[in-house]
Motif scaffolding. Structure first.
Motif, PDB file in Angstrom:
ATOM      1  N   VAL A 122      99.136 -10.514 125.060  1.00 30.10           N
ATOM      2  CA  VAL A 122      98.821 -11.923 125.245  1.00 30.10           C
ATOM      3  C   VAL A 122      97.635 -12.254 124.343  1.00 30.10           C
ATOM      4  O   VAL A 122      96.609 -11.589 124.427  1.00 30.10           O
ATOM      5  N   PRO A 123      97.739 -13.241 123.471  1.00 26.76           N
ATOM      6  CA  PRO A 123      98.940 -14.022 123.188  1.00 26.76           C
ATOM      7  C   PRO A 123      99.990 -13.176 122.469  1.00 26.76           C
ATOM      8  O   PRO A 123      99.651 -12.158 121.855  1.00 26.76           O
ATOM      9  N   PRO A 124     101.253 -13.609 122.534  1.00 29.78           N
ATOM     10  CA  PRO A 124     102.320 -12.819 121.908  1.00 29.78           C
ATOM     11  C   PRO A 124     102.101 -12.660 120.401  1.00 29.78           C
ATOM     12  O   PRO A 124     101.559 -13.550 119.752  1.00 29.78           O
ATOM     13  N   LYS A 125     102.502 -11.532 119.897  1.00 30.46           N
ATOM     14  CA  LYS A 125     102.384 -11.260 118.466  1.00 30.46           C
ATOM     15  C   LYS A 125     103.750 -10.826 117.964  1.00 30.46           C
ATOM     16  O   LYS A 125     104.392  -9.961 118.552  1.00 30.46           O
ATOM     17  N   VAL A 126     104.192 -11.452 116.872  1.00 31.98           N
ATOM     18  CA  VAL A 126     105.478 -11.129 116.261  1.00 31.98           C
ATOM     19  C   VAL A 126     105.247 -10.883 114.780  1.00 31.98           C
ATOM     20  O   VAL A 126     104.526 -11.638 114.126  1.00 31.98           O
ATOM     21  N   GLU A 127     105.820  -9.812 114.272  1.00 34.89           N
ATOM     22  CA  GLU A 127     105.758  -9.506 112.841  1.00 34.89           C
ATOM     23  C   GLU A 127     107.169  -9.292 112.321  1.00 34.89           C
ATOM     24  O   GLU A 127     108.071  -8.945 113.077  1.00 34.89           O
ATOM     25  N   TYR A 128     107.305  -9.484 111.027  1.00 34.31           N
ATOM     26  CA  TYR A 128     108.579  -9.247 110.355  1.00 34.31           C
ATOM     27  C   TYR A 128     108.371  -8.208 109.269  1.00 34.31           C
ATOM     28  O   TYR A 128     107.327  -8.170 108.616  1.00 34.31           O
ATOM     29  N   GLU A 129     109.383  -7.364 109.096  1.00 36.24           N
ATOM     30  CA  GLU A 129     109.364  -6.356 108.045  1.00 36.24           C
ATOM     31  C   GLU A 129     110.771  -6.179 107.516  1.00 36.24           C
ATOM     32  O   GLU A 129     111.748  -6.532 108.187  1.00 36.24           O
ATOM     33  N   LEU A 130     110.872  -5.643 106.318  1.00 34.46           N
ATOM     34  CA  LEU A 130     112.193  -5.319 105.785  1.00 34.46           C
ATOM     35  C   LEU A 130     112.786  -4.176 106.596  1.00 34.46           C
ATOM     36  O   LEU A 130     112.084  -3.218 106.927  1.00 34.46           O
ATOM     37  N   SER A 131     114.049  -4.271 106.898  1.00 36.57           N
ATOM     38  CA  SER A 131     114.745  -3.159 107.531  1.00 36.57           C
ATOM     39  C   SER A 131     115.100  -2.148 106.440  1.00 36.57           C
ATOM     40  O   SER A 131     114.930  -2.417 105.240  1.00 36.57           O
ATOM     41  N   GLU A 132     115.608  -1.008 106.853  1.00 39.05           N
ATOM     42  CA  GLU A 132     116.065  -0.031 105.856  1.00 39.05           C
ATOM     43  C   GLU A 132     117.130  -0.666 104.961  1.00 39.05           C
ATOM     44  O   GLU A 132     117.118  -0.500 103.742  1.00 39.05           O
ATOM     45  N   TYR A 133     118.032  -1.420 105.570  1.00 40.45           N
ATOM     46  CA  TYR A 133     119.076  -2.144 104.833  1.00 40.45           C
ATOM     47  C   TYR A 133     118.439  -3.170 103.892  1.00 40.45           C
ATOM     48  O   TYR A 133     118.868  -3.325 102.741  1.00 40.45           O
ATOM     49  N   GLY A 134     117.406  -3.846 104.352  1.00 45.12           N
ATOM     50  CA  GLY A 134     116.702  -4.824 103.526  1.00 45.12           C
ATOM     51  C   GLY A 134     116.052  -4.196 102.306  1.00 45.12           C
ATOM     52  O   GLY A 134     116.035  -4.792 101.223  1.00 45.12           O
ATOM     53  N   TRP A 135     115.514  -2.991 102.470  1.00 45.96           N
ATOM     54  CA  TRP A 135     114.898  -2.294 101.335  1.00 45.96           C
ATOM     55  C   TRP A 135     115.913  -2.002 100.238  1.00 45.96           C
ATOM     56  O   TRP A 135     115.538  -1.842  99.068  1.00 45.96           O
ATOM     57  N   SER A 136     117.195  -1.953 100.584  1.00 45.08           N
ATOM     58  CA  SER A 136     118.220  -1.720  99.550  1.00 45.08           C
ATOM     59  C   SER A 136     118.322  -2.902  98.582  1.00 45.08           C
ATOM     60  O   SER A 136     118.942  -2.784  97.525  1.00 45.08           O
ATOM     61  N   LEU A 137     117.685  -4.030  98.909  1.00 41.89           N
ATOM     62  CA  LEU A 137     117.666  -5.199  98.027  1.00 41.89           C
ATOM     63  C   LEU A 137     116.500  -5.172  97.041  1.00 41.89           C
ATOM     64  O   LEU A 137     116.396  -6.039  96.176  1.00 41.89           O
ATOM     65  N   GLU A 138     115.613  -4.194  97.160  1.00 43.79           N
ATOM     66  CA  GLU A 138     114.390  -4.191  96.351  1.00 43.79           C
ATOM     67  C   GLU A 138     114.670  -4.302  94.851  1.00 43.79           C
ATOM     68  O   GLU A 138     114.042  -5.098  94.149  1.00 43.79           O
ATOM     69  N   HIS A 139     115.614  -3.524  94.343  1.00 41.63           N
ATOM     70  CA  HIS A 139     115.869  -3.578  92.889  1.00 41.63           C
ATOM     71  C   HIS A 139     116.457  -4.928  92.481  1.00 41.63           C
ATOM     72  O   HIS A 139     116.189  -5.428  91.392  1.00 41.63           O
ATOM     73  N   ILE A 140     117.227  -5.558  93.355  1.00 35.33           N
ATOM     74  CA  ILE A 140     117.777  -6.885  93.065  1.00 35.33           C
ATOM     75  C   ILE A 140     116.637  -7.905  93.019  1.00 35.33           C
ATOM     76  O   ILE A 140     116.568  -8.741  92.111  1.00 35.33           O
ATOM     77  N   LEU A 141     115.738  -7.845  93.983  1.00 35.02           N
ATOM     78  CA  LEU A 141     114.604  -8.765  94.016  1.00 35.02           C
ATOM     79  C   LEU A 141     113.715  -8.589  92.792  1.00 35.02           C
ATOM     80  O   LEU A 141     113.272  -9.566  92.186  1.00 35.02           O
ATOM     81  N   ASN A 142     113.467  -7.344  92.403  1.00 34.65           N
ATOM     82  CA  ASN A 142     112.666  -7.074  91.203  1.00 34.65           C
ATOM     83  C   ASN A 142     113.348  -7.627  89.956  1.00 34.65           C
ATOM     84  O   ASN A 142     112.693  -8.193  89.082  1.00 34.65           O
TER      85      ASN A 142
END
Length: 124
Positions: free
Chosen positions: A72-92
């Motif tokens: 309290v108060p609530p805390k939310v974070e976002y991160e790349l999933s393992e699947y999301g990391w597979s997009l790294e070379h495309i994003l670069n």
């Protein structure tokens, strides 16, 4: 799951990461976990509603993880999933092409690029 037909496989990619904001969100997440408020500060032009919608869609597609802390108060974070990391070379590759395009159109890339952690590597 409903079977879907694509004319070309890039349609499936664009279905997940297409649009104005998803790749920007994903690029920021390559630099570590971010809270919604941090992402909003990094992308001042995005509305809160659009940011929330894009985060939900990326989470539904398994590209990012939503981490909820039991506090309290609530805390939310976002991160790349393992699947999301597979997009790294495309994003670069998209960033590299964009830099080339900006230089071609505007000449001086620093006159049109905002100061951002995402652009730190361009200073060298």
């Amino acid at each position: 799951m409903v079977k879907k037909k694509y004319n070309i496989s890039v349609e499936a990619t664009l279905e997940v990461i297409g649009g104005k904001w998803k790749c920007v969100i994903l690029c920021h997440l390559t630099h570590g976990k971010k809270r919604t408020s941090e992402l909003k500060k990094l992308m001042p032009e995005i509305t809160q509603k659009m940011l929330t919608q894009q985060l939900r869609e990326l989470e539904a597609d398994g590209v990012i993880n939503r981490i909820v802390y039991n506090q309290v108060p609530p805390k939310v974070e976002y991160e790349l999933s393992e699947y999301g990391w597979s997009l790294e070379h495309i994003l670069n590759a998209l960033c590299d092409w964009g830099e080339t395009h900006i230089t071609k159109v505007y000449g001086d890339k620093f006159s049109v690029l905002e100061e951002s952690i995402l652009n730190e590597n361009l200073k060298s």
